[in-house]
Design an enzyme around this catalytic site. Structure first.
Site, short mmCIF file in Angstrom:
data_model
loop_
_atom_site.label_atom_id
_atom_site.label_comp_id
_atom_site.label_asym_id
_atom_site.label_seq_id
_atom_site.Cartn_x
_atom_site.Cartn_y
_atom_site.Cartn_z
N GLU A 231 26.07 -4.32 -15.09
CA GLU A 231 27.49 -3.99 -15.27
C GLU A 231 27.75 -2.53 -14.99
O GLU A 231 28.77 -2.18 -14.40
CB GLU A 231 27.93 -4.34 -16.70
CG GLU A 231 29.44 -4.25 -16.93
CD GLU A 231 29.93 -2.87 -17.35
OE1 GLU A 231 31.16 -2.65 -17.38
OE2 GLU A 231 29.09 -1.98 -17.64
N GLU A 232 26.84 -1.66 -15.42
CA GLU A 232 27.04 -0.23 -15.21
C GLU A 232 27.01 0.12 -13.73
O GLU A 232 27.49 1.20 -13.36
CB GLU A 232 25.98 0.57 -15.98
CG GLU A 232 26.02 0.41 -17.48
CD GLU A 232 27.31 0.94 -18.12
OE1 GLU A 232 28.15 1.51 -17.40
OE2 GLU A 232 27.48 0.75 -19.33
#
Length: 888
Positions: A231-232
């Protein structure tokens, strides 16, 4: 001498030449209240004006009590006793185990092996434990490859290769056709253990999975628990799941668990799009509700520089959902301080209670199967101090808003239709008073911004970062004092012939009119946040009508003043909660918003706007007190003292206190840059420590600790090189234009990037197709800069159409998990018809940067040496990188 009572009785007629002897000995024409009426008219009533000290005390106590209630509600994390269905103790053990491996950037063994292994082990334990129950549990480890474009941070294209998703499907043993999705991510940014973002959410999801799997009653529908591992890297793993996983087609709605802070309450800040039944499910099921449609509309406006997987599921999956996030203490978000011990067990308990209850409600609901039937419409929703959530359809809100606006304008129209000349006089006075109020806003805002500019020029910017209430004392005192001064001057110089009680009544109507106009405008814009001015109109209007006799017969008596403030309590306490949310979000954001946005202007504007909004229904108190000189003197004293303290540097912006850190964010890359000419030969090469500060103070406070880091080594952007010729990890050069470059030895990572042109061919339609290959670390950035007259026509990324031309440049973000193959890509370029002789050679400049976030390659002795010299209040996030540029 007048007696020292709390209120002063004023005769309401103009024949008596009564002059009060004040303590200061000055005359006071309030004996007739400034009214030159009919001298033959007999007095009917005796009206009160508030004493200055009492008025200030009442308003101050009112604001402080409501502010205290807001903070009390925020500290009350769990209401009632836990039912035992969700165990925060077990969830905490998961949290501590996940974070124990340290930072988990994509591609690292910590993310791809250790964390994945732990999650799979715990999921298998749950599967074995519940095998005899009414549910079946299926696990699939997905490693997708894909590409997409996103208009975030100015817009760029993302390419991912073999990132990791762990999808767990829980359903009745007979199977399920319709599925809910619960999403968290276990990866982190480099150099942060990511307890709040987002390990705690994964820990909560593991325990929710354990609880649901152990239910004796079969679920009607299934649930997918997606533990996503990228996600990052700007939402890559969620895109891989929703666009490629076979289960995705059965997902009807989702819940996304995120963080923009560390701990506290998780707030619902996005829902939809449309699908009001999801909000209704949250309102009905959540045990500790905390939600705001204002947050949704602010977040989706793009003001906040952040995004979540919610966007991917919404835009690429066309699925509605609920987005929840922890928002408190954003100062340590994405830093080394985001550790498990900072998250209270009660925070875990309330999040688990809410997620479990809402998921249970949704998977047992028939609406999940026929969600399209309930798709249309939006919801107005907000909570009152976390005790109860108010929610109703937006169409009902529109009707309610217009009803309140109609009642308001009817109330004002009734006064404007007085017989004789009374109505016309009222309209003229209302128009003039409205002009005075609006003028006071602009004068106040301008004055406070001048103060903010002075603070910036004195080099004391961001003094409030570690001392928030110092900003309230400085900017709040300036704003409040200026507002009161403008209205005091208006009262004494402009309204000399008008009774003060009438002026108090008039300026209440002004506040009502302005809030009513904002209510109509926001409603016409279709914003659900219009409920805020609706509350700020309905309650004061109802209070005024109920107290009209008291005010008419006795004026601003103590009884009237207290009851009036009580009538404002509900809308004001909610409005003050919204103010808390604004400052809780935007104050930390100023510490990571780059070097170009002046934070003093932002915070001073926010404090001033909060003062203007809060003062709206207190304006008439200015006209109902016989004097404001001591209030102005007090506010002026507070302002002068605070300004002197700020000017002297008493309030340092940052803190390394482990109990309450306020770190300064700095990014360091030890990089080697190589530039090739059109013939492929090395044109120039250098190495150094490239340093970026991500707040406005730049290196002002760091230079004393590292003297060689000064403006003599500040970089300049080379416009003829992609992204100025520096290894930007993300396309944020517009945020941080001030950076520094200290010469250092060449870096030599063990797995250097391999970049080559595989083929170059002319097409029959007049373009040149170029194919490249690249192999390197898990994170790389590709920059494409067509020269003047040339243009990209198509490429192998996303949907094939080059998107998001950033001032003539394109940014492609690349990442991979374990064992990824060589990255191969191509693009077609239309050569320039008339090459620019003053520009760079060729038709395009291509550059690639590699970023080493983990392992032995992420550190060098030069990095280690300079890191030890940073002060304790700084958080230097560092890694090794390379930058290679080619002309074609």
């Amino acid at each position: 001498m007048e007696s020292d009572t709390t209120v002063r009785r004023i005769k309401a007629f103009g024949t008596q030449n009564y002059v009060a002897q004040d303590h200061d000995g000055s005359g006071d024409r309030c004996g007739n209240n400034g009214y030159s009426g009919d001298p033959k008219r007999k007095p009917e009533v005796s009206l009160y004006l508030l004493r200055e000290g009492l008025a200030a005390s009442l308003v101050s106590v009112f604001i402080l009590v409501l502010w205290g209630l807001v903070h009390l509600s925020l500290q009350q994390l769990v209401i009632g006793k836990p039912t035992g269905e969700f165990s925060a103790v077990r969830a905490r053990r998961h949290l501590e185990q996940i974070t124990s491996v340290g930072p988990r950037p994509v591609g690292s063994p910590e993310n791809e092996v250790l964390t994945v292994g732990y999650l799979l082990e715990q999921i298998e334990n749950i599967r074995v434990e519940t095998a005899a129950g009414p549910h079946q549990l299926t696990v699939d480890v997905q490693r997708p490859t894909g590409s997409f474009s996103i208009d975030f941070l100015g817009g760029f294209t993302s390419f991912y290769d073999r990132v990791t998703n762990i999808a767990v499907r829980l359903e009745p043993k007979g199977g399920a056709q319709h599925l809910m999705l619960a999403n968290c991510h276990f990866d982190t940014v480099a150099n942060s253990p990511g307890a709040s973002d987002d390990a705690v959410s994964c820990a909560v999801m593991l325990e929710v999975l354990h609880s649901l799997a152990n239910q004796s009653t079969p679920l009607h529908h299934g649930v997918i628990f997606l533990f996503n591992g990228a996600e990052e890297n700007i939402l890559q793993a969620s895109h891989g799941f929703i666009t490629q996983h076979p289960w995705a087609k059965q997902v009807r709605a989702f819940i996304n668990l995120e963080a923009a802070g560390v701990g506290g309450k998780e707030v619902v800040f996005q829902t939809g799009p449309e699908n009001p039944w999801l909000v209704q499910a949250y309102v009905h099921a959540a045990k500790h509700p905390f939600a705001s449609v204002v947050g949704q509309e602010v977040f989706q406006s793009g003001i906040i520089p952040s995004d979540t997987d919610f966007r991917i599921y919404r835009d690429f999956g066309n699925i509605p959902g609920i987005d929840l996030a922890f928002i408190e203490n954003g100062f340590i978000y994405h830093t080394k301080y985001d550790t498990a011990d900072r998250i209270l067990t009660d925070s875990i308990q309330r999040a688990g209670d809410n997620i479990l209850a809402v998921l249970k409600y949704l998977v047992m609901s028939e609406k999940l199967a026929d969600s399209s039937e309930y798709r249309h419409g939006n919801m107005v929703f907000f909570d009152l101090l976390g005790v109860v959530v108010v929610a109703y359809p937006a169409r009902v809100g529109t009707i309610l808003n217009y009803m309140v606006a109609t009642a308001t304008f009817f109330y004002l129209a009734k006064k404007a239709s007085l017989p004789g000349n009374g109505g016309g006089r009222y309209v003229r006075r209302l128009a003039c008073a409205t002009g005075v109020a609006v003028l006071s806003w602009f004068v106040t805002l301008l004055s406070v911004l001048i103060v903010a500019l002075l603070v910036t020029l004195l080099g004391r910017s961001m003094f409030w970062y570690n001392h928030f209430y110092a900003s309230i004392c400085l900017y709040g005192a300036a704003a409040t004092g200026k507002m009161i001064l403008v209205h005091t001057l208006a009262k004494n110089l402009y309204y000399g012939g008008v009774r003060l009680v009438e002026l108090g009544d008039l300026f209440f109507d002004v506040s009502l009119l302005l809030w009513g106009c904002s209510l109509v405008w926001l409603t016409q814009q279709g914003l659900c946040s219009a409920y805020v001015p609706m509350l700020m109109v309905a309650f004061p209007l109802a209070t005024r009508l109920l107290l009209s006799k008291e005010f008419k017969h006795r004026g601003a008596s103590v009884k009237y003043s207290v009851l009036y403030l009580l009538g404002l309590a509900l809308p004001y306490v909610h409005f003050m909660f919204l103010i808390w949310v604004v400052f809780e979000i935007f104050t930390p954001i100023m510490g990571r918003s780059g070097t170009e946005i002046p934070p003093e202007v932002v915070l001073a504007s926010l404090v001033t706007l909060a003062t203007i909004f809060l003062s709206s229904f207190f304006l008439h108190f200015i006209y109902l007190v016989r004097s404001t000189k001591w209030i102005l003197a007090g506010l002026g004293s507070v302002f002068i003292i605070m300004f002197l303290l700020v000017s002297c540097g008493v309030f340092f912006p940052y803190s390394g206190n482990p109990d309450s850190p306020r770190p300064k964010r700095v990014f360091l890359q030890h990089t080697t840059r190589t530039f090739h000419n059109l013939q492929g030969q090395v044109e120039s090469q250098d190495s150094g420590l490239w340093i970026n500060s991500f707040d406005y103070t730049a290196i002002q406070h760091i230079t004393p600790s590292i003297p060689e880091l000064n403006d003599s080594v500040r970089t300049r952007c080379r416009e003829d090189r992609p992204f100025c010729g520096y290894p930007w990890f993300l396309p944020v050069k517009f945020l941080s234009k001030k950076n520094w470059y200290l010469p250092a030895p060449e870096v030599s990572p063990s797995s250097p990037v391999e970049f080559s042109l595989l083929s170059k061919e002319e097409t029959s339609w007049g373009t040149v197709k170029m194919t490249f290959s690249a192999k390197g670390p898990s994170h790389m950035s590709l920059y494409l800069m067509p020269h003047r007259g040339a243009s990209l026509s198509t490429w192998s990324f996303g949907n094939g159409t080059p998107q998001f031309d950033l001032s003539g440049e394109y940014f492609v973000f690349y990442s991979h998990g374990l064992d990824a193959p060589t990255w191969t890509f191509w693009f077609e370029i239309q050569p320039p018809r008339d090459p620019d002789p003053s520009g760079p050679e060729g038709m395009i400049s291509v550059a690639i940067s590699s970023h080493y976030f983990f392992g032995e390659d992420r550190r060098t002795s030069q990095l280690e040496e300079i890191l030890h010299r940073f002060p304790t209040w700084a958080f230097p996030s560092s890694w090794v990188s390379t930058y290679d540029m080619y002309r074609y």
